[in-house]
Enzyme design. Sequence first.
Site: not given
Lengths: 378, 378
Positions: A94, A203, A234, A258
């Site tokens: 995931f 990841d 997280k 941005t």
Amino acid sequence: FVNRPSIGTFPGSDWTERIQSSLMSIIPKGLHSVTTMACGSCSNENGYKAMFFWYRARERGGNVDFTEEDITSCMMNKPPGCPTYTLLSFDGGFHGRTFGSLITSHSKAIHKMGIPSLDWPMAPFPHYKYPLESNVRENKAEDQRCLARVEELIEQYNKKGSPVAGIVVEPILAEGGDIHGSNEFFAGLQAVGKKMGSALLIDEVQTGGGPTGRMWCHEHFDLPEAPDIVTFSKKMLTGGFYCKEEFRPPHGSRIFNTWMGDPGKVILLQTVLKVIQRDNLLQNTKVTGDILYQGILELENRFPHLINSTRGKDRGTFIAFNGVDSKTRDAIINNLKHKGVQVGGCGDYAVRLRPALIFQPRHAHILLDRLQQVIQEL
Amino acid sequence: FVNRPSIGTFPGSDWTERIQSSLMSIIPKGLHSVTTMACGSCSNENGYKAMFFWYRARERGGNVDFTEEDITSCMMNKPPGCPTYTLLSFDGGFHGRTFGSLITSHSKAIHKMGIPSLDWPMAPFPHYKYPLESNVRENKAEDQRCLARVEELIEQYNKKGSPVAGIVVEPILAEGGDIHGSNEFFAGLQAVGKKMGSALLIDEVQTGGGPTGRMWCHEHFDLPEAPDIVTFSKKMLTGGFYCKEEFRPPHGSRIFNTWMGDPGKVILLQTVLKVIQRDNLLQNTKVTGDILYQGILELENRFPHLINSTRGKDRGTFIAFNGVDSKTRDAIINNLKHKGVQVGGCGDYAVRLRPALIFQPRHAHILLDRLQQVIQEL
């Protein structure tokens, strides 16, 4: 805190110092720089972009100029401007739910259902038999089976014109059910990537920031060299990714948006890192995790008809075990909640523990006591 | 502010009230609910998901159950689970830089270069001749040309098995060069969408929050009915999207991520909205914008060999004009900076004004004075 600045365009004068004293102070060994982002999904997606840029430059012998055809075709979403590159990810992995990260996520159907995607390779991730000590040979064969399939898939996609620019993997497949890979598997994965010319992104969105007893879970693997990119969010409060120098984009404005993260979150992180150091929280997590792991293992030995596959040895409090079926798993989670203990589920059978870094041995003993009650009452 | 909570899982007890008194108090007419997100890109991407879910449900006569084949295929990124649906976007449009939003962005090659994409339809957006009053017939023909092409593309993609679930468009193509469409164009676009069965998403990430003199730029269009989805970020401080009731996802956990935005940003927005009301800032923006527009138009009439295409009448301070070429444009921006005025460029020739809502008539007069100096000195 009373603003939302565009860091990329107007960084505060203290920005460099804040980054140095926070994110750069814990940069994984062998990596060069850091880019902040808002969330885990866009941290991964921008890591993916960095791998694609790197791959293209290598494919063109280091030439990073754009051709007229690149420029025209990319505006219409077509190659060569928008290449047919792919990334290899893992069944059960995931990496987020924005469109790009979702292409590489394969943990739950509800995440992916109804959303257009791309044909990128998905490899099997090792599923070990526990306890590990009693299944050494079988688990080693499982590593080899998965690594062979990774290599085969990369070869296949390279050949069919969808070259695999990178491999993306969690150090522990967390959403997929806390599925662990051995150090040998991860070293093998890095070796296959190097052999085939694919980059390696680890990841650490869920594993990073200390819960495994080290700042980064992949440090446990003792890889021959650093992974090319490490992403986080997280526990780190800010999203972002670390990378090797050759993965910095070859032009300005290619990894950009941005906000480019949120300075307020980096200020929080500065204090979090100070507290981790002051209170020795990585060591605490290691000690507490050992107690949890041993305690759950004992429960598994007493109640093998109810729980099994306790895992997360030497991974701090990043520990999980399975119920014998989904119903048992769900009952454990639910009954623990009624006893004031909140734990989560992941995958089909796993109960996963994700306490904060301040979870101490005395808390672990309470958790173990209540878990024992719950299991006995099943 | 001293935390980063997961709003989706653990909303604060004051969350509903905060949303009601902020985002829901300015919900565009005809829309039903709001979802918060972290940034503009993921606001758009989740709006895209909502359109895909809606389209699938309609395609299946309202049946939202998953088949066994849906579940198996989506885990491998394949149809029918991951359908071959598309979205129609516009040449010159910009909707973000995560992978999904980037598929629909077509304003600058550097955004898209080297990143895999999907074959989704891209239509031309009207490019008017200015001043509008002197080019009515030509501009009307331009509207019709673009609308015809939109319909043709949807037909073509529907036929080839890549049905167009939705149309995504900015009310003013901002990154692409402040390209305006007429009210008739937008009404026509909505009509084509309805005829062809495609939803309509209006991306107000850059235009939303007041700079056009209304809270939402699309209010100026007086559409026969509300667009299906309206997305926002930037001036709104929090990202997110509004939608009609039938665009709420048919199952839980389909529009979801760890953070689901940031309550801290909604707290800021609460105060921003109070100040907008207290100081009548929408009216201020309208009045100030009229002064700016008239002033620049006069400069255009005096210096037609240097600037042209002044646009943004009745759009508050969301005003732009073109330099006759990129060099002139860049010189204007650069020389203004040396006189203490910061303006931006967009597209190939445009100078765009993006003052804050507190920019008042007296500021406008200073800007106009310095702009005149700069143009005279060119």
